[in-house]
Design a protein around this motif. Structure first.
Motif, PDB file in Angstrom:
ATOM      1  N   ALA A  12       0.821  -1.209   0.000  1.00  0.00           N
ATOM      2  CA  ALA A  12       0.000   0.000   0.000  1.00  0.00           C
ATOM      3  C   ALA A  12       0.857   1.262   0.000  1.00  0.00           C
ATOM      4  O   ALA A  12       0.503   2.260  -0.629  1.00  0.00           O
ATOM      5  CB  ALA A  12      -0.931  -0.004   1.204  1.00  0.00           C
ATOM      6  N   ARG A  13       1.990   1.211   0.694  1.00  0.00           N
ATOM      7  CA  ARG A  13       2.876   2.384   0.769  1.00  0.00           C
ATOM      8  C   ARG A  13       3.839   2.458  -0.413  1.00  0.00           C
ATOM      9  O   ARG A  13       4.588   3.410  -0.541  1.00  0.00           O
ATOM     10  CB  ARG A  13       3.700   2.315   2.060  1.00  0.00           C
ATOM     11  N   ARG A  14       3.815   1.432  -1.258  1.00  0.00           N
ATOM     12  CA  ARG A  14       4.729   1.347  -2.398  1.00  0.00           C
ATOM     13  C   ARG A  14       6.178   1.443  -1.927  1.00  0.00           C
ATOM     14  O   ARG A  14       6.972   2.245  -2.426  1.00  0.00           O
ATOM     15  CB  ARG A  14       4.393   2.418  -3.449  1.00  0.00           C
ATOM     16  N   GLU A  15       6.502   0.594  -0.942  1.00  0.00           N
ATOM     17  CA  GLU A  15       7.856   0.487  -0.420  1.00  0.00           C
ATOM     18  C   GLU A  15       8.376  -0.924  -0.667  1.00  0.00           C
ATOM     19  O   GLU A  15       7.644  -1.904  -0.529  1.00  0.00           O
ATOM     20  CB  GLU A  15       7.888   0.774   1.089  1.00  0.00           C
ATOM     21  N   GLU A  95      21.704 -25.940  12.004  1.00  0.00           N
ATOM     22  CA  GLU A  95      21.983 -25.164  10.800  1.00  0.00           C
ATOM     23  C   GLU A  95      20.655 -24.766  10.187  1.00  0.00           C
ATOM     24  O   GLU A  95      19.730 -25.573  10.094  1.00  0.00           O
ATOM     25  CB  GLU A  95      22.798 -25.997   9.800  1.00  0.00           C
ATOM     26  N   VAL A  96      20.564 -23.513   9.774  1.00  0.00           N
ATOM     27  CA  VAL A  96      19.304 -22.986   9.253  1.00  0.00           C
ATOM     28  C   VAL A  96      19.529 -22.411   7.862  1.00  0.00           C
ATOM     29  O   VAL A  96      20.515 -21.711   7.610  1.00  0.00           O
ATOM     30  CB  VAL A  96      18.740 -21.879  10.175  1.00  0.00           C
ATOM     31  N   GLN A  97      18.607 -22.719   6.962  1.00  0.00           N
ATOM     32  CA  GLN A  97      18.582 -22.084   5.651  1.00  0.00           C
ATOM     33  C   GLN A  97      17.410 -21.119   5.593  1.00  0.00           C
ATOM     34  O   GLN A  97      16.272 -21.472   5.951  1.00  0.00           O
ATOM     35  CB  GLN A  97      18.439 -23.119   4.536  1.00  0.00           C
ATOM     36  N   LEU A  98      17.691 -19.900   5.154  1.00  0.00           N
ATOM     37  CA  LEU A  98      16.667 -18.870   5.035  1.00  0.00           C
ATOM     38  C   LEU A  98      16.459 -18.531   3.564  1.00  0.00           C
ATOM     39  O   LEU A  98      17.428 -18.371   2.812  1.00  0.00           O
ATOM     40  CB  LEU A  98      17.082 -17.602   5.784  1.00  0.00           C
ATOM     41  N   LEU A  99      15.213 -18.429   3.176  1.00  0.00           N
ATOM     42  CA  LEU A  99      14.870 -17.988   1.828  1.00  0.00           C
ATOM     43  C   LEU A  99      14.523 -16.501   1.881  1.00  0.00           C
ATOM     44  O   LEU A  99      13.617 -16.092   2.624  1.00  0.00           O
ATOM     45  CB  LEU A  99      13.680 -18.782   1.288  1.00  0.00           C
ATOM     46  N   LEU A 100      15.245 -15.685   1.104  1.00  0.00           N
ATOM     47  CA  LEU A 100      15.022 -14.242   1.058  1.00  0.00           C
ATOM     48  C   LEU A 100      14.353 -13.903  -0.271  1.00  0.00           C
ATOM     49  O   LEU A 100      14.973 -14.012  -1.342  1.00  0.00           O
ATOM     50  CB  LEU A 100      16.342 -13.478   1.189  1.00  0.00           C
ATOM     51  N   GLU A 101      13.079 -13.523  -0.209  1.00  0.00           N
ATOM     52  CA  GLU A 101      12.302 -13.218  -1.411  1.00  0.00           C
ATOM     53  C   GLU A 101      12.017 -11.720  -1.501  1.00  0.00           C
ATOM     54  O   GLU A 101      11.326 -11.162  -0.637  1.00  0.00           O
ATOM     55  CB  GLU A 101      10.982 -13.978  -1.394  1.00  0.00           C
ATOM     56  N   PRO A 102      12.517 -11.053  -2.546  1.00  0.00           N
ATOM     57  CA  PRO A 102      12.271  -9.621  -2.686  1.00  0.00           C
ATOM     58  C   PRO A 102      10.784  -9.310  -2.863  1.00  0.00           C
ATOM     59  O   PRO A 102      10.049 -10.051  -3.528  1.00  0.00           O
ATOM     60  CB  PRO A 102      13.050  -9.251  -3.956  1.00  0.00           C
ATOM     61  N   LEU A 103      10.346  -8.235  -2.248  1.00  0.00           N
ATOM     62  CA  LEU A 103       8.991  -7.706  -2.410  1.00  0.00           C
ATOM     63  C   LEU A 103       9.140  -6.341  -3.084  1.00  0.00           C
ATOM     64  O   LEU A 103       9.217  -5.312  -2.421  1.00  0.00           O
ATOM     65  CB  LEU A 103       8.302  -7.567  -1.050  1.00  0.00           C
ATOM     66  N   PRO A 104       9.214  -6.327  -4.407  1.00  0.00           N
ATOM     67  CA  PRO A 104       9.482  -5.062  -5.094  1.00  0.00           C
ATOM     68  C   PRO A 104       8.274  -4.152  -5.105  1.00  0.00           C
ATOM     69  O   PRO A 104       7.139  -4.591  -4.864  1.00  0.00           O
ATOM     70  CB  PRO A 104       9.835  -5.517  -6.517  1.00  0.00           C
ATOM     71  N   VAL A 105       8.514  -2.892  -5.378  1.00  0.00           N
ATOM     72  CA  VAL A 105       7.422  -1.958  -5.641  1.00  0.00           C
ATOM     73  C   VAL A 105       6.932  -2.250  -7.058  1.00  0.00           C
ATOM     74  O   VAL A 105       7.701  -2.150  -8.015  1.00  0.00           O
ATOM     75  CB  VAL A 105       7.903  -0.496  -5.535  1.00  0.00           C
ATOM     76  N   VAL A 106       5.678  -2.640  -7.190  1.00  0.00           N
ATOM     77  CA  VAL A 106       5.173  -3.023  -8.507  1.00  0.00           C
ATOM     78  C   VAL A 106       4.908  -1.785  -9.353  1.00  0.00           C
ATOM     79  O   VAL A 106       4.674  -0.690  -8.821  1.00  0.00           O
ATOM     80  CB  VAL A 106       3.885  -3.860  -8.380  1.00  0.00           C
ATOM     81  N   PRO A 107       4.961  -1.928 -10.680  1.00  0.00           N
ATOM     82  CA  PRO A 107       4.683  -0.781 -11.555  1.00  0.00           C
ATOM     83  C   PRO A 107       3.263  -0.256 -11.340  1.00  0.00           C
ATOM     84  O   PRO A 107       2.359  -0.989 -10.930  1.00  0.00           O
ATOM     85  CB  PRO A 107       4.848  -1.360 -12.959  1.00  0.00           C
ATOM     86  N   SER A 108       3.084   1.010 -11.633  1.00  0.00           N
ATOM     87  CA  SER A 108       1.766   1.654 -11.556  1.00  0.00           C
ATOM     88  C   SER A 108       1.451   2.277 -12.910  1.00  0.00           C
ATOM     89  O   SER A 108       2.298   2.960 -13.490  1.00  0.00           O
ATOM     90  CB  SER A 108       1.764   2.733 -10.467  1.00  0.00           C
ATOM     91  N   VAL A 109       0.256   1.993 -13.410  1.00  0.00           N
ATOM     92  CA  VAL A 109      -0.182   2.532 -14.702  1.00  0.00           C
ATOM     93  C   VAL A 109      -1.553   3.175 -14.527  1.00  0.00           C
ATOM     94  O   VAL A 109      -2.429   2.622 -13.860  1.00  0.00           O
ATOM     95  CB  VAL A 109      -0.274   1.427 -15.783  1.00  0.00           C
ATOM     96  N   ALA A 110      -1.733   4.342 -15.137  1.00  0.00           N
ATOM     97  CA  ALA A 110      -3.033   5.011 -15.141  1.00  0.00           C
ATOM     98  C   ALA A 110      -3.480   5.177 -16.585  1.00  0.00           C
ATOM     99  O   ALA A 110      -2.778   5.790 -17.388  1.00  0.00           O
ATOM    100  CB  ALA A 110      -2.962   6.365 -14.447  1.00  0.00           C
TER     101      ALA A 110
END
Length: 317
Positions: A12-15, A95-110
């Motif tokens: 919602a904040r586009r972060e 031992e721990v494996q962590l998955l790091l998944e990016p949460l990008p700011v999605v494009p905005s179109v009007a």
């Protein structure tokens, strides 16, 4: 769940952010597989176990955000007093494996103007993970029945019915929005163009129409006090020049492809100063002889914004 709310908040904040998940656990660890947390540039929600493990995940996540990395990564951490550590000893023994998944700011179109072309364009763009704003001054173009083709949209669709002064919506759009102007009324198009070029936070501004229409618009925009560099922000005709035709679906496909090219450019990681300098040095070394002669010649600017109008783009909005 806290992490779900955090993802929604960032959207919602586009972060930008990173979703961190405990992928696997071997031996003893503070959290079980499946535990999640969300990392933003200035905040963290939930936990994957604290200590050195979590600090490493936060550190790497913020590096990914800063560098614009879009691909997931796996981070492995040994929880032993004999393992290398940066943020304190964590000796659970596992031992721990962590998955790091990016949460990008999605494009905005009007899309301003949801007529034949606008609706076809919306149908294509709605299949992508974007913020899609549909704006029209005609209520009958935004009915539930007409927009029912978007019911299964992947995109977050925002409908703006503004009978008066639709150009006011331009100032309410998220920063970085791509604006496409294709209304039924050339006077409305002109007002929207004027409002768009006065908003320096928009990514691109596209206008549908013929070369004759653009000539008139340039004159009017200049008469209204807009400098040439501001007017030049408008791309017209829009679309891929090799995809031609007057049918709404053809124009929509061409315009959607044009926008998708720009989304790809936005997602590409930016070169650091060092990387750019190294690339420049390498290129200069390989092409030194030709560069000496070429340097004395003016380089014509490559402009997709002033292409000759094709038959497709001669269709009015």
């Amino acid at each position: 769940m806290e992490w779900v709310k955090a993802v929604q908040r960032l959207r919602a904040r586009r972060e930008a952010g990173v979703l961190v998940t405990v992928l696997s656990v071997r031996g003893h660890a503070p959290r079980e597989a499946g535990a999640k947390m969300v990392v933003a540039a200035d905040n963290v929600w939930a936990t994957v176990g604290g200590g050195n493990l979590e600090a490493l995940a936060v550190e790497r996540s913020r590096e990914m955000i800063a560098q614009g990395i879009g691909s997931p990564e796996v981070l492995t951490a040994a929880l032993s007093d004999k393992a290398p550590y940066q943020h304190g000893v964590q000796c659970c023994g596992g031992e721990v494996q962590l998955l790091l998944e990016p949460l990008p700011v999605v494009p905005s179109v009007a899309i301003f103007g949801v007529g034949h072309v606008g609706l076809e364009l919306a149908r294509i763009l709605a299949r992508h993970d974007i913020e899609l704003h549909l704006v029209d001054s005609r209520a009958d173009q935004l009915t539930t029945g007409r927009l029912g083709v978007l019911d299964d949209a992947v995109a977050q669709v925002h409908v703006h019915n503004v009978p008066v002064l639709p150009e006011l919506v331009v100032g309410e759009l998220p920063p970085g929005t791509h604006v496409v102007i294709m209304t039924h009324d050339h006077a409305e198009d002109a007002a929207l163009c004027d409002a768009a070029i006065r908003n320096d936070q928009l990514a691109t501004i596209g206008l549908i129409g013929s070369s004759a229409k653009w000539t008139r618009f340039q004159r009017k925009l200049a008469d209204d006090g807009n400098p040439p560099e501001a007017i030049a922000r408008i791309t017209t005709p829009i679309g891929i020049p090799t995809v031609t035709g007057k049918e709404p679906a053809v124009i929509a496909v061409s315009t959607a492809a044009w926008l998708l090219e720009r989304f790809t450019t936005e997602r590409a990681p930016q070169q650091t100063t060092g990387e750019a300098a190294a690339a420049s040095t390498s290129t200069a070394g390989a092409h030194a002889a030709s560069a000496q002669s070429a340097a004395r010649l003016p380089v014509p600017a490559r402009s997709a914004e002033r292409r000759p109008a094709s038959a497709q783009r001669k269709a009015t909005a």
